[in-house]
Write a protein that holds these residues in place. Structure first.
Motif, PDB file in Angstrom:
ATOM      1  N   UNK A 174       3.223   1.543   2.831  1.00 53.43           N
ATOM      2  CA  UNK A 174       3.841   2.873   2.821  1.00 53.43           C
ATOM      3  C   UNK A 174       2.871   4.269   2.553  1.00 53.43           C
ATOM      4  N   UNK A 175       2.500   3.837   1.679  1.00 54.58           N
ATOM      5  CA  UNK A 175       0.873   4.721   1.794  1.00 54.58           C
ATOM      6  C   UNK A 175       0.278   4.880   3.606  1.00 54.58           C
ATOM      7  N   UNK A 176       0.046   3.903   3.328  1.00 54.00           N
ATOM      8  CA  UNK A 176      -1.003   3.354   4.626  1.00 54.00           C
ATOM      9  C   UNK A 176      -0.881   3.477   5.219  1.00 54.00           C
ATOM     10  N   UNK A 192       9.309   0.003   9.825  1.00 52.15           N
ATOM     11  CA  UNK A 192       8.918   1.139  10.999  1.00 52.15           C
ATOM     12  C   UNK A 192       6.691   1.662  10.245  1.00 52.15           C
ATOM     13  N   UNK A 193       6.781   1.120   8.707  1.00 50.42           N
ATOM     14  CA  UNK A 193       4.870   0.854   8.832  1.00 50.42           C
ATOM     15  C   UNK A 193       4.279   0.374   9.260  1.00 50.42           C
ATOM     16  N   UNK A 194       5.058  -0.828  10.013  1.00 53.39           N
ATOM     17  CA  UNK A 194       4.261  -2.120  10.010  1.00 53.39           C
ATOM     18  C   UNK A 194       4.297  -1.937  11.535  1.00 53.39           C
ATOM     19  N   UNK A 195       5.285  -1.029  12.148  1.00 58.88           N
ATOM     20  CA  UNK A 195       5.016  -1.104  13.499  1.00 58.88           C
ATOM     21  C   UNK A 195       4.159   0.380  13.453  1.00 58.88           C
ATOM     22  N   UNK A 196       4.375   1.623  12.309  1.00 52.49           N
ATOM     23  CA  UNK A 196       3.295   2.273  13.124  1.00 52.49           C
ATOM     24  C   UNK A 196       2.119   1.519  12.760  1.00 52.49           C
ATOM     25  N   UNK A 197       1.751   1.105  11.988  1.00 48.35           N
ATOM     26  CA  UNK A 197       0.103   0.412  11.276  1.00 48.35           C
ATOM     27  C   UNK A 197      -0.467  -0.580  12.757  1.00 48.35           C
ATOM     28  N   UNK A 198       0.643  -1.369  13.171  1.00 47.05           N
ATOM     29  CA  UNK A 198       0.637  -2.039  13.785  1.00 47.05           C
ATOM     30  C   UNK A 198      -0.035  -3.863  12.748  1.00 47.05           C
ATOM     31  N   UNK A 199       0.393  -4.666  13.680  1.00 42.14           N
ATOM     32  CA  UNK A 199       0.290  -6.257  13.414  1.00 42.14           C
ATOM     33  C   UNK A 199      -0.911  -6.308  12.679  1.00 42.14           C
ATOM     34  N   UNK A 200      -1.243  -6.236  14.130  1.00 47.25           N
ATOM     35  CA  UNK A 200      -3.408  -6.425  13.334  1.00 47.25           C
ATOM     36  C   UNK A 200      -3.792  -5.979  12.061  1.00 47.25           C
ATOM     37  N   UNK A 201      -3.166  -4.333  11.973  1.00 51.86           N
ATOM     38  CA  UNK A 201      -3.702  -3.470  10.951  1.00 51.86           C
ATOM     39  C   UNK A 201      -2.916  -4.923   9.383  1.00 51.86           C
ATOM     40  N   UNK A 202      -2.165  -4.526   9.613  1.00 52.45           N
ATOM     41  CA  UNK A 202      -0.797  -4.572   8.115  1.00 52.45           C
ATOM     42  C   UNK A 202      -1.580  -6.556   8.089  1.00 52.45           C
ATOM     43  N   UNK A 241       7.356  -8.096  14.194  1.00 54.86           N
ATOM     44  CA  UNK A 241       7.256  -6.824  13.244  1.00 54.86           C
ATOM     45  C   UNK A 241       8.734  -7.165  11.433  1.00 54.86           C
ATOM     46  N   UNK A 242       9.609  -7.489  12.860  1.00 56.64           N
ATOM     47  CA  UNK A 242      10.602  -7.354  11.829  1.00 56.64           C
ATOM     48  C   UNK A 242      10.772  -8.605  10.959  1.00 56.64           C
ATOM     49  N   UNK A 243       9.905  -9.617  11.116  1.00 57.01           N
ATOM     50  CA  UNK A 243       9.917 -10.996   9.734  1.00 57.01           C
ATOM     51  C   UNK A 243       8.344 -10.877   8.963  1.00 57.01           C
ATOM     52  N   UNK A 244       7.867  -9.688   9.587  1.00 59.91           N
ATOM     53  CA  UNK A 244       7.135  -9.748   8.748  1.00 59.91           C
ATOM     54  C   UNK A 244       7.505  -8.135   7.879  1.00 59.91           C
ATOM     55  N   UNK A 245       8.430  -7.774   8.131  1.00 64.47           N
ATOM     56  CA  UNK A 245       8.667  -7.023   6.778  1.00 64.47           C
ATOM     57  C   UNK A 245       9.202  -7.303   5.447  1.00 64.47           C
ATOM     58  N   UNK A 246       9.697  -9.163   5.923  1.00 63.98           N
ATOM     59  CA  UNK A 246      10.528  -9.954   4.747  1.00 63.98           C
ATOM     60  C   UNK A 246       9.981  -9.691   3.777  1.00 63.98           C
ATOM     61  N   UNK A 247       8.855 -10.141   4.112  1.00 62.11           N
ATOM     62  CA  UNK A 247       7.869 -10.588   3.264  1.00 62.11           C
ATOM     63  C   UNK A 247       7.360  -9.139   2.577  1.00 62.11           C
ATOM     64  N   UNK A 248       7.284  -8.054   2.660  1.00 61.65           N
ATOM     65  CA  UNK A 248       6.847  -6.957   2.391  1.00 61.65           C
ATOM     66  C   UNK A 248       7.962  -6.667   1.538  1.00 61.65           C
ATOM     67  N   UNK A 249       9.484  -7.131   2.127  1.00 60.12           N
ATOM     68  CA  UNK A 249      10.618  -6.783   1.019  1.00 60.12           C
ATOM     69  C   UNK A 249      10.461  -7.414  -0.506  1.00 60.12           C
ATOM     70  N   UNK A 250       9.388  -8.322  -0.763  1.00 61.05           N
ATOM     71  CA  UNK A 250       9.553  -9.634  -1.824  1.00 61.05           C
ATOM     72  C   UNK A 250       8.260  -8.841  -2.249  1.00 61.05           C
TER      73      UNK A 250
END
Length: 148
Positions: free
Chosen positions: A39-41, A59-69, A21-30
């Motif tokens: 965040x809305x989802x 936190x949003x990715x962890x809340x949704x899960x990697x597959x849903x993200x 999830x930390x790697x995926x959050x780096x995509x989101x911050x760009x």
């Protein structure tokens, strides 16, 4: 942004099912539009047991899960690359988020990513105008340039 989808696919090729999830959050911050949508989802689907808002991409990715993200990102409509005003604003927002995150980390803030998300989404109103009504901010830019 189309590059967010490309980055996800590159992560999938390199890591397979081991994406963190930390790697995926780096995509989101760009990508401010992706961050806003994520965040809305996360807020829409959060558990009633959570007594606080989701304020970071991680936190949003962890809340949704990697597959849903992954599904959220890949199902998102792509933005026209011809919308130069949106691209300029998006570039400014990502630069501000990166600077804010480094600055917050140097100041020993409790959550530098939260500061980065705040900087990334500081101009969310203008961002949405560029997406849905680009003629309005373009008219404002033209009026500023006219010198009147």
């Amino acid at each position: 942004m189309s590059r967010s989808k490309m980055m996800l696919r590159e992560f999938e090729k390199a890591k397979g099912d081991l994406m963190a999830p930390k790697e995926l959050s780096s995509i989101v911050l760009l990508d401010p539009l992706l961050c806003l949508r994520l965040l809305r989802e996360a807020e829409r689907t959060k558990s009633h047991r959570l007594d606080h808002e989701t304020t970071t991409a991680l936190a949003a990715i962890m809340q949704l899960g990697i597959d849903e993200f992954r599904e959220l990102l890949l199902s998102s409509a792509e933005i026209e690359e011809a919308n130069t005003g949106l691209l300029e604003l998006e570039s400014r927002a990502t630069a501000a988020a990166q600077a804010a995150q480094r600055w917050a980390a140097g100041r020993m803030d409790l959550n530098p990513e939260e500061v980065a998300v705040a900087a990334l989404l500081a101009d969310a109103g203008e961002l949405l105008l560029w997406v849905y009504q680009p003629e309005l901010p373009q008219a404002a830019k033209d009026e500023l340039r006219s010198g009147r």
